[in-house]
Write a protein that holds these residues in place. Structure first.
Motif, PDB file in Angstrom:
ATOM      1  N   ALA A 129      74.689  25.757  38.757  1.00 25.39           N
ATOM      2  CA  ALA A 129      73.765  24.575  38.943  1.00 25.39           C
ATOM      3  C   ALA A 129      72.678  24.848  37.579  1.00 25.39           C
ATOM      4  O   ALA A 129      72.205  23.760  37.141  1.00 25.39           O
ATOM      5  CB  ALA A 129      73.063  24.297  39.972  1.00 25.39           C
ATOM      6  N   LYS A 130      72.024  25.958  37.280  1.00 29.87           N
ATOM      7  CA  LYS A 130      71.335  26.213  36.320  1.00 29.87           C
ATOM      8  C   LYS A 130      71.691  26.994  35.130  1.00 29.87           C
ATOM      9  O   LYS A 130      72.398  27.836  35.390  1.00 29.87           O
ATOM     10  CB  LYS A 130      69.812  26.793  36.972  1.00 29.87           C
ATOM     11  N   ARG A 131      70.911  26.793  34.263  1.00 29.17           N
ATOM     12  CA  ARG A 131      71.189  27.484  33.099  1.00 29.17           C
ATOM     13  C   ARG A 131      70.637  29.033  33.226  1.00 29.17           C
ATOM     14  O   ARG A 131      71.525  30.030  32.719  1.00 29.17           O
ATOM     15  CB  ARG A 131      70.444  27.051  31.917  1.00 29.17           C
ATOM     16  N   ASP A 132      69.741  29.197  33.831  1.00 29.40           N
ATOM     17  CA  ASP A 132      69.113  30.621  34.178  1.00 29.40           C
ATOM     18  C   ASP A 132      70.281  31.432  34.977  1.00 29.40           C
ATOM     19  O   ASP A 132      70.482  32.767  34.581  1.00 29.40           O
ATOM     20  CB  ASP A 132      67.872  30.594  34.932  1.00 29.40           C
ATOM     21  N   ASP A 133      70.663  30.587  35.814  1.00 27.34           N
ATOM     22  CA  ASP A 133      71.884  31.367  36.641  1.00 27.34           C
ATOM     23  C   ASP A 133      73.147  31.772  35.799  1.00 27.34           C
ATOM     24  O   ASP A 133      73.599  33.149  35.822  1.00 27.34           O
ATOM     25  CB  ASP A 133      72.412  30.533  37.824  1.00 27.34           C
ATOM     26  N   LYS A 147      81.363  36.634  42.703  1.00 26.34           N
ATOM     27  CA  LYS A 147      81.243  36.535  44.217  1.00 26.34           C
ATOM     28  C   LYS A 147      80.253  37.455  44.922  1.00 26.34           C
ATOM     29  O   LYS A 147      79.396  36.974  45.569  1.00 26.34           O
ATOM     30  CB  LYS A 147      82.596  36.261  45.013  1.00 26.34           C
ATOM     31  N   GLU A 148      80.215  38.568  44.542  1.00 25.32           N
ATOM     32  CA  GLU A 148      79.377  39.573  45.133  1.00 25.32           C
ATOM     33  C   GLU A 148      78.114  39.686  44.448  1.00 25.32           C
ATOM     34  O   GLU A 148      77.519  40.374  45.043  1.00 25.32           O
ATOM     35  CB  GLU A 148      80.264  40.882  45.174  1.00 25.32           C
ATOM     36  N   SER A 149      77.948  38.959  43.388  1.00 27.42           N
ATOM     37  CA  SER A 149      76.526  38.995  42.595  1.00 27.42           C
ATOM     38  C   SER A 149      75.401  38.202  43.278  1.00 27.42           C
ATOM     39  O   SER A 149      74.304  38.322  43.159  1.00 27.42           O
ATOM     40  CB  SER A 149      76.623  38.520  41.482  1.00 27.42           C
ATOM     41  N   LYS A 150      75.698  37.409  44.377  1.00 29.78           N
ATOM     42  CA  LYS A 150      74.890  36.412  45.098  1.00 29.78           C
ATOM     43  C   LYS A 150      74.177  35.478  44.318  1.00 29.78           C
ATOM     44  O   LYS A 150      73.315  34.860  44.439  1.00 29.78           O
ATOM     45  CB  LYS A 150      73.859  37.367  45.883  1.00 29.78           C
ATOM     46  N   LEU A 151      74.568  35.202  42.802  1.00 27.92           N
ATOM     47  CA  LEU A 151      74.166  34.257  42.237  1.00 27.92           C
ATOM     48  C   LEU A 151      74.789  33.036  42.517  1.00 27.92           C
ATOM     49  O   LEU A 151      75.794  32.850  43.154  1.00 27.92           O
ATOM     50  CB  LEU A 151      74.502  34.670  40.526  1.00 27.92           C
TER      51      LEU A 151
END
Length: 161
Positions: A133-137, A113-117
């Motif tokens: 939503a994305k693999r990169d995330d 939650k704190e990571s802003k990802l």
């Protein structure tokens, strides 16, 4: 929706093999001849026996070496207190961690939650599922978990794209 599971589980086949190898070495080592030094594995607990606490530390070192050779992280071991059994003999129980504990899971969830990802972490029994939503995330989340939770032997499985 892409996701992966963060788990904390040891390879019990390798743990069993390491305990058996340690037991064989204890049987053949000269300094353990005629003593009650032994190692047993029952369920998810390793029990070490010895004549004194010093001997238990030797057995523990031997067990750690065997586990390391089999690529089992020694951070999975939860070593309990030494217990006295009949006479001057002692034993020590070592629990093998399996499953993420509730407080570690909450730390992981808070970290996400704190990571802003753009990912969400959901606690599911003894694992934490991370979706995004994305693999990169998700890959960024894995890197963050490896960096910030380095004191726990966490691994990732069930990666879905």
């Amino acid at each position: 929706m892409p996701s992966f599971d963060t788990v904390l589980e040891a390879d019990f086949v390798e743990v069993k093999n390491a305990v058996e190898n340690a037991s064989k070495e204890i049987a053949t080592r000269f300094d353990f001849k005629g003593t009650s030094a032994a190692v047993e594995l029952k369920d998810k607990e390793i029990t070490m026996f010895g004549d004194a606490e010093f001997q238990l530390t030797q057995v523990e070192d031997l067990l750690r070496n065997k586990l390391t050779k089999r690529n089992v992280d020694v951070r999975f071991l939860d070593i309990q207190k030494v217990q006295k059994i009949g006479g001057d003999k002692v034993k020590q129980v070592v629990k093998v961690k399996n499953g993420i504990e509730a407080d570690i899971a909450k730390q992981l969830q808070k970290l996400m939650k704190e990571s802003k990802l753009k990912v969400q972490a959901a606690i599911q029994e003894d694992k934490v599922r991370v979706t995004g939503a994305k693999r990169d995330d998700l890959q960024a989340a894995m890197a963050l978990i490896r960096k910030d939770m380095a004191d726990h032997p966490l691994s990732f499985n069930n990666f879905r794209d």
